[in-house]
Design a protein around this motif. Structure first.
Motif, PDB file in Angstrom:
ATOM      1  N   ASN A  28       0.892   6.356   3.773  1.00 16.19           N
ATOM      2  CA  ASN A  28       2.142   5.741   4.120  1.00 16.19           C
ATOM      3  C   ASN A  28       2.648   4.418   3.910  1.00 16.19           C
ATOM      4  OD1 ASN A  28       1.328   5.029   6.672  1.00 16.19           O
ATOM      5  ND2 ASN A  28       2.588   4.925   7.599  1.00 16.19           N
ATOM      6  N   GLU A  29       1.881   3.697   2.523  1.00 19.55           N
ATOM      7  CA  GLU A  29       1.979   2.491   3.101  1.00 19.55           C
ATOM      8  C   GLU A  29       1.966   2.547   1.329  1.00 19.55           C
ATOM      9  OE1 GLU A  29      -0.896   0.368   5.854  1.00 19.55           O
ATOM     10  OE2 GLU A  29      -1.372   1.016   4.138  1.00 19.55           O
ATOM     11  N   VAL A  30       2.766   0.912   1.286  1.00 17.39           N
ATOM     12  CA  VAL A  30       3.124   0.753  -0.627  1.00 17.39           C
ATOM     13  C   VAL A  30       2.107  -0.466  -0.443  1.00 17.39           C
ATOM     14  CG1 VAL A  30       5.096   0.203  -1.576  1.00 17.39           C
ATOM     15  CG2 VAL A  30       5.368   1.505  -0.230  1.00 17.39           C
ATOM     16  N   MET A  91       1.635  -0.219  -5.891  1.00 14.45           N
ATOM     17  CA  MET A  91       0.438   1.671  -6.155  1.00 14.45           C
ATOM     18  C   MET A  91       1.373   1.570  -4.725  1.00 14.45           C
ATOM     19  SD  MET A  91      -3.264   1.723  -5.333  1.00 14.45           S
ATOM     20  CE  MET A  91      -3.575   1.713  -6.360  1.00 14.45           C
ATOM     21  N   VAL A  92       1.446   3.497  -4.212  1.00 15.71           N
ATOM     22  CA  VAL A  92       2.016   3.708  -3.111  1.00 15.71           C
ATOM     23  C   VAL A  92       1.355   5.042  -2.919  1.00 15.71           C
ATOM     24  CG1 VAL A  92       4.622   3.311  -4.545  1.00 15.71           C
ATOM     25  CG2 VAL A  92       3.794   5.428  -4.579  1.00 15.71           C
ATOM     26  N   GLY A  93       0.724   4.670  -1.948  1.00 19.21           N
ATOM     27  CA  GLY A  93       0.407   5.951  -0.652  1.00 19.21           C
ATOM     28  C   GLY A  93       0.470   7.118  -1.159  1.00 19.21           C
ATOM     29  N   SER A  94      -0.037   8.413  -1.145  1.00 15.91           N
ATOM     30  CA  SER A  94       0.082  10.050  -1.496  1.00 15.91           C
ATOM     31  C   SER A  94       0.909  10.929  -0.799  1.00 15.91           C
ATOM     32  CB  SER A  94      -1.068  11.042  -1.001  1.00 15.91           C
ATOM     33  OG  SER A  94      -1.701  10.494   0.065  1.00 15.91           O
ATOM     34  N   MET A 113       2.207 -10.375   9.446  1.00 14.89           N
ATOM     35  CA  MET A 113       1.790 -11.542   8.493  1.00 14.89           C
ATOM     36  C   MET A 113       1.326 -10.930   7.127  1.00 14.89           C
ATOM     37  SD  MET A 113       2.850 -14.596   9.611  1.00 14.89           S
ATOM     38  CE  MET A 113       3.680 -14.916  10.710  1.00 14.89           C
ATOM     39  N   GLY A 114       0.324 -12.011   6.601  1.00 12.05           N
ATOM     40  CA  GLY A 114      -0.067 -10.808   5.175  1.00 12.05           C
ATOM     41  C   GLY A 114       0.558 -11.408   3.850  1.00 12.05           C
ATOM     42  N   CYS A 121       0.349  -4.780   2.189  1.00 12.18           N
ATOM     43  CA  CYS A 121       0.722  -3.892   1.711  1.00 12.18           C
ATOM     44  C   CYS A 121       1.104  -3.780   3.560  1.00 12.18           C
ATOM     45  CB  CYS A 121      -0.905  -2.631   2.462  1.00 12.18           C
ATOM     46  SG  CYS A 121      -1.512  -2.424   1.142  1.00 12.18           S
ATOM     47  N   ILE A 122       2.896  -2.686   3.076  1.00 14.77           N
ATOM     48  CA  ILE A 122       3.569  -2.120   4.416  1.00 14.77           C
ATOM     49  C   ILE A 122       4.254  -0.976   3.916  1.00 14.77           C
ATOM     50  CG2 ILE A 122       5.393  -2.600   2.851  1.00 14.77           C
ATOM     51  CD1 ILE A 122       6.719  -4.378   5.458  1.00 14.77           C
TER      52      ILE A 122
END
Ligand SMILES: NC(=O)c1ccc[n+]([C@@H]2O[C@H](COP(=O)([O-])OP(=O)(O)OC[C@H]3O[C@@H](n4cnc5c(N)ncnc54)[C@H](OP(=O)(O)O)[C@@H]3O)[C@@H](O)[C@H]2O)c1
Length: 331
Positions: A28-30, A91-94, A113-114, A121-122
């Motif tokens: 579910n992450e970008v 890139m994006v998750g499936s 943070m990050g 990734c978010i």
């Protein structure tokens, strides 16, 4: 990937450029290639958390304890600071449906943070949206934190068109967005309060009048307001009471238990009152901000940009208290 890592609490010199593992997105992450990240109040506090005197933590003591658990007691658990960014989807998750590679985006990772890094990734339903089309990455990176906080807080008080609003801390991240939203969206007549160096930029954001807190005591000029927003919560209800109109509201954005008790005491009776509120921004708030800023062609004020590797210098600059808008790290 390159990132600014800090493995101990302390001054700006604990921030070092290092190679670290590039994150890979879950379903579910970008994955975002960061182009710009702003240096916020929270970064400065988190960097030196262990040494921060309780008196300088200007929210409820309970939040200080919770934050110490989240960030780490003796050493930082989250070693990459930065939460307000702009960049490009790599890139994006499936399972991701809303975003695709190559899109320009901006967003806010909150206490995760990050963002002082080449990649982050978010989750796709996090505080993430398309970058405002009229803004550079640097401009867009300075928007999400302050603007979503200001929007959430202003929505907690029912400002009417033409009402008079005083914003103390109008040149900071939340205050500058509050000036823009209160004047251009809610239609209020805004007076900003800030230090000498921020006066011009606050005026340019839409404040009808700007008061320099180093030169003038706004409680002594006889003006009254329907709403007083006190970003750092340095004032008090008793001090500002005479500057509030009938049924006027004092809203400290930073508050401790005493101000919560004042809120309880003033909640009944229909007179002047205190409202303490927590902003909990969501993705739709950032979408609102993007559409609003695009429609009005509003831009944030950028003071200075530093390269990512100059993060320590950028922190020193912000801590010296000379900034006249946002300070941004670029990659
Ligand atoms: N309630 C919530 O949900 C919520 C959410 C997020 C953050 N917060 C709180 O908001 C605060 C950070 O806000 P921010 O990120 O906007 O901070 P910021 O960017 O550091 O801005 C601080 C502002 O306060 C002004 N200021 C400094 N000293 C002042 C004084 N003595 N009198 C009047 N104004 C003064 C500064 O003006 P000059 O630079 O011109 O001096 C600047 O405009 C923190 O205390 C944080 O805990 C609350």
């Amino acid at each position: 990937m390159k990132a600014i890592i800090y493995s101990e609490y302390g001054g700006p010199d604990v921030l070092h450029l290092q190679e670290t593992e590039k994150p890979s997105p879950k379903g579910n992450e970008v994955l975002i290639r960061v182009h710009a990240v702003s240096v916020n109040y929270g970064d400065i506090i988190a960097r030196n958390f262990k040494n921060l005197p309780a008196s300088e933590f200007n929210m409820l003591s309970l939040f200080r304890i919770m934050a110490r658990f989240a960030f780490g007691f003796s050493k930082p658990k989250k070693q990459i600071l930065g939460n307000t960014f702009a960049g490009e989807v790599e890139m994006v998750g499936s399972d991701v449906k809303q975003f695709k590679p190559g899109e320009q985006v901006f967003g806010y990772t909150g206490e995760n943070m990050g963002a002082y890094a080449e990649y982050l990734c978010i989750p796709e339903d996090g505080i993430l949206d398309a970058k405002p089309s009229h803004m550079t990455y640097e401009e867009a990176a300075s928007v999400p934190y302050g603007a979503t906080m200001a929007l959430c807080l202003l929505r907690k008080v029912d400002i009417q068109k033409g009402q008079s609003v005083l914003i103390i801390g109008a040149s900071g991240a939340i205050g500058s967005a509050a000036v823009q939203l209160a004047s251009h969206y809610f239609g209020a007549v805004v007076t900003g309060v800030c230090g000498t160096q921020g006066m011009e930029s606050v005026k340019s954001l839409g404040a009808g009048k700007v008061i320099d807190y180093t030169k003038e005591d706004f409680t002594a000029n006889g003006e009254t307001y329907d709403l007083i927003i006190d970003i750092l919560g340095k004032g008090s209800f008793s001090k500002y009471r005479a500057s509030l109109r009938q049924k006027g509201i004092y809203m400290p954005v930073s508050f401790k238990t005493s101000k919560l008790l004042q809120m309880l005491r003033t909640s009944a009776g229909g007179g002047k009152r205190v409202i303490c509120a927590l902003a909990t921004p969501k993705q739709e708030d950032l979408v609102f901000i993007r559409e609003f800023f695009e429609e009005r062609k509003i831009k944030p004020v950028i003071d200075r940009c530093f390269r990512l590797e100059e993060a320590a210098e950028a922190h020193s600059y912000v801590e010296a208290g000379n900034k006249k808008g946002s300070v941004v790290l670029t990659l």
